[in-house]
Design a protein around this motif. Structure first.
Motif, PDB file in Angstrom:
ATOM      1  N   ALA A 167      -6.942-122.308  -2.210  1.00  0.00           N
ATOM      2  CA  ALA A 167      -6.639-120.908  -1.868  1.00  0.00           C
ATOM      3  C   ALA A 167      -6.732-120.017  -3.108  1.00  0.00           C
ATOM      4  O   ALA A 167      -6.094-118.973  -3.197  1.00  0.00           O
ATOM      5  CB  ALA A 167      -5.265-120.782  -1.205  1.00  0.00           C
ATOM      6  N   TRP A 196      -5.685-115.574  -6.513  1.00  0.00           N
ATOM      7  CA  TRP A 196      -5.478-116.132  -5.188  1.00  0.00           C
ATOM      8  C   TRP A 196      -6.513-115.498  -4.260  1.00  0.00           C
ATOM      9  O   TRP A 196      -6.745-114.288  -4.326  1.00  0.00           O
ATOM     10  CB  TRP A 196      -4.040-115.885  -4.733  1.00  0.00           C
ATOM     11  CG  TRP A 196      -3.105-116.896  -5.331  1.00  0.00           C
ATOM     12  CD1 TRP A 196      -3.321-118.236  -5.425  1.00  0.00           C
ATOM     13  CD2 TRP A 196      -1.834-116.648  -5.936  1.00  0.00           C
ATOM     14  NE1 TRP A 196      -2.241-118.841  -6.049  1.00  0.00           N
ATOM     15  CE2 TRP A 196      -1.335-117.902  -6.360  1.00  0.00           C
ATOM     16  CE3 TRP A 196      -1.067-115.499  -6.148  1.00  0.00           C
ATOM     17  CZ2 TRP A 196      -0.087-118.033  -6.991  1.00  0.00           C
ATOM     18  CZ3 TRP A 196       0.158-115.636  -6.767  1.00  0.00           C
ATOM     19  CH2 TRP A 196       0.644-116.887  -7.185  1.00  0.00           C
ATOM     20  N   THR A 197      -7.130-116.303  -3.423  1.00  0.00           N
ATOM     21  CA  THR A 197      -8.249-115.825  -2.617  1.00  0.00           C
ATOM     22  C   THR A 197      -7.849-114.612  -1.762  1.00  0.00           C
ATOM     23  O   THR A 197      -8.617-113.654  -1.631  1.00  0.00           O
ATOM     24  CB  THR A 197      -8.774-116.960  -1.713  1.00  0.00           C
ATOM     25  OG1 THR A 197      -9.099-118.061  -2.545  1.00  0.00           O
ATOM     26  CG2 THR A 197     -10.006-116.538  -0.939  1.00  0.00           C
ATOM     27  N   LEU A 198      -6.651-114.636  -1.228  1.00  0.00           N
ATOM     28  CA  LEU A 198      -6.229-113.508  -0.388  1.00  0.00           C
ATOM     29  C   LEU A 198      -6.170-112.224  -1.206  1.00  0.00           C
ATOM     30  O   LEU A 198      -6.416-111.134  -0.687  1.00  0.00           O
ATOM     31  CB  LEU A 198      -4.865-113.799   0.260  1.00  0.00           C
ATOM     32  CG  LEU A 198      -4.908-114.889   1.330  1.00  0.00           C
ATOM     33  CD1 LEU A 198      -3.513-115.212   1.837  1.00  0.00           C
ATOM     34  CD2 LEU A 198      -5.802-114.471   2.496  1.00  0.00           C
ATOM     35  N   SER A 200      -8.174-111.766  -3.929  1.00  0.00           N
ATOM     36  CA  SER A 200      -9.598-111.464  -4.183  1.00  0.00           C
ATOM     37  C   SER A 200     -10.217-110.691  -3.029  1.00  0.00           C
ATOM     38  O   SER A 200     -11.092-109.850  -3.219  1.00  0.00           O
ATOM     39  CB  SER A 200     -10.398-112.760  -4.346  1.00  0.00           C
ATOM     40  OG  SER A 200     -10.156-113.328  -5.585  1.00  0.00           O
ATOM     41  N   MET A 201      -9.776-111.009  -1.821  1.00  0.00           N
ATOM     42  CA  MET A 201     -10.371-110.379  -0.644  1.00  0.00           C
ATOM     43  C   MET A 201      -9.890-108.947  -0.439  1.00  0.00           C
ATOM     44  O   MET A 201     -10.386-108.247   0.441  1.00  0.00           O
ATOM     45  CB  MET A 201     -10.050-111.214   0.604  1.00  0.00           C
ATOM     46  CG  MET A 201     -10.771-112.560   0.613  1.00  0.00           C
ATOM     47  SD  MET A 201     -10.078-113.695   1.805  1.00  0.00           S
ATOM     48  CE  MET A 201     -10.631-112.973   3.319  1.00  0.00           C
ATOM     49  N   HIS A 202      -8.901-108.525  -1.246  1.00  0.00           N
ATOM     50  CA  HIS A 202      -8.342-107.183  -1.015  1.00  0.00           C
ATOM     51  C   HIS A 202      -8.459-106.255  -2.215  1.00  0.00           C
ATOM     52  O   HIS A 202      -7.690-105.305  -2.333  1.00  0.00           O
ATOM     53  CB  HIS A 202      -6.891-107.300  -0.546  1.00  0.00           C
ATOM     54  CG  HIS A 202      -6.806-107.714   0.886  1.00  0.00           C
ATOM     55  ND1 HIS A 202      -6.953-106.828   1.922  1.00  0.00           N
ATOM     56  CD2 HIS A 202      -6.678-108.928   1.441  1.00  0.00           C
ATOM     57  CE1 HIS A 202      -6.897-107.483   3.072  1.00  0.00           C
ATOM     58  NE2 HIS A 202      -6.732-108.769   2.804  1.00  0.00           N
TER      59      HIS A 202
END
Ligand code: AHZ
Length: 312
Positions: A167, A196-198, A200-202
């Motif tokens: 993650a 943290w990937t979450l 990175s996505m935001h």
């Protein structure tokens, strides 16, 4: 220690007494038919929290300086990790995997079918791992791709010198100047930039979310072919002008693709070994579709390349 409840010492003593009373290990047979009197050993929520966070942050601390970082825990990255863990218990190896579930595309064979095909001689890797297969002559078949991936994953995670941060996405590469006579702007790769990937996505809808870093003299990138997350490192090498352009993955040709991927597994830029399908984007190699022999043997070769560079 238990604290922050205003009555820390008493609770701590109480729990210690209870733990001592119920702490003996029971076998499953001893539990059977006694479910009426069954009870778990005592616990307090903060103990669970501390058991997790203390270890995670100790790992972040320890692996902030790693010997080798592997980006991507697909079939190639995990195979490389397995070889490194077996051969070099003295090295600190961090695996950074963007997904919550490690394994990449190796949980299924092809088109959501269960069986996984590997062409010979990749059966040698399965034998080493202890994964059973059916022999079909020039290739072998594992009855479920998940049997391969779960076995490989469990072996990798059992090495005390390997830490998987899942993650967690690699957002960038750390570089240092390494000019050559022909290229004064050349760099070497010296680690990875993570988040943290979450998070990175935001980056587009939240601000002030700076990343974290891991220093390492050697990085192995196995992020797969281009896609939402794939081919990460080699695309970044183009945008930082360390390679001119990508070859772009070509169409499917099982007969040539697997040999090409294994043969071309190498240090693409100083400090960065690339393996698996990420390589097809660098060199313009064909894809092989649902045969996984090249992924494991590219992992074996990536580990070998990494060790020769690391030891040099
Ligand atoms: O989540 C990705 C996956 O688990 C992870 N990854 C990608 N970008 C990342 C990043 N940070 C951290 N920036 C990242 N992790 O990398 C993993 C890649 O696994 P994969 O299974 O996609 O690649 P592989 O090269 O190990 O195996 C390829 C399997 C294929 S694709 C194919 C075809 O298309 O023809 N054929 C085969 C056998």
């Amino acid at each position: 220690p238990i604290s922050g409840n205003g009555n820390g010492l008493a609770v701590k003593k109480n729990l210690a007494v209870k733990a001592a009373a119920s702490g003996q290990a029971k076998t499953l047979a001893e539990m059977q038919d006694k479910w009426e009197s069954f009870t778990f050993a005592p616990i307090r929520e903060s103990q669970v929290s501390r058991a997790m966070t203390r270890r995670y942050f100790a790992d972040l601390d320890a692996y902030a300086e790693s010997d080798i970082v592997i980006i991507g825990a697909g079939s190639c990255g995990l195979s490389a990790a397995y070889m490194l863990g077996k051969q070099r218990p003295d090295l600190k190896i961090a695996i950074i995997e963007a997904g919550v579930a490690p394994g990449g595309g190796a949980w299924l064979g092809g088109q959501l079918f269960s069986a996984m095909v590997m062409r010979k001689p990749a059966d040698a890797f399965l034998n080493d791992l202890g994964v059973p297969f059916e022999d079909e002559g020039d290739f072998v078949v594992v009855k479920h791709a998940a049997l391969f991936t779960s076995t490989l994953l469990s072996r990798v995670l059992a090495f005390p010198n390997i830490k998987l941060f899942n993650a967690t996405a690699v957002e960038d590469l750390i570089t240092r100047p390494a000019p050559t006579p022909t290229d004064p702007h050349a760099v070497r790769i010296a680690g990875v930039v993570t988040n943290w990937t979450l998070v990175s996505m935001h980056h587009d809808d939240q601000s002030c979310m700076d990343p974290n870093t891991i220093n390492a003299p050697l990085v192995i990138s196995t992020t797969g072919h281009d896609g939402p997350f794939g081919a990460f490192s080699v695309k970044r090498l183009v945008s930082m002008q360390q390679i001119e352009k990508l070859g772009g993955m070509r169409g499917l040709d099982m007969r040539s693709a697997e040999d090409a991927i294994v043969k071309r597994t190498r240090e693409v830029v100083t400090g960065l070994v690339v393996g698996g399908m990420e390589l097809s984007e660098v060199d313009g190699a064909n894809r092989m579709g649902p045969t996984f022999g090249a992924m494991v043997l590219s992992g074996v070769k990536a580990a070998e390349e990494a060790l020769s560079v690391w030891g040099a």
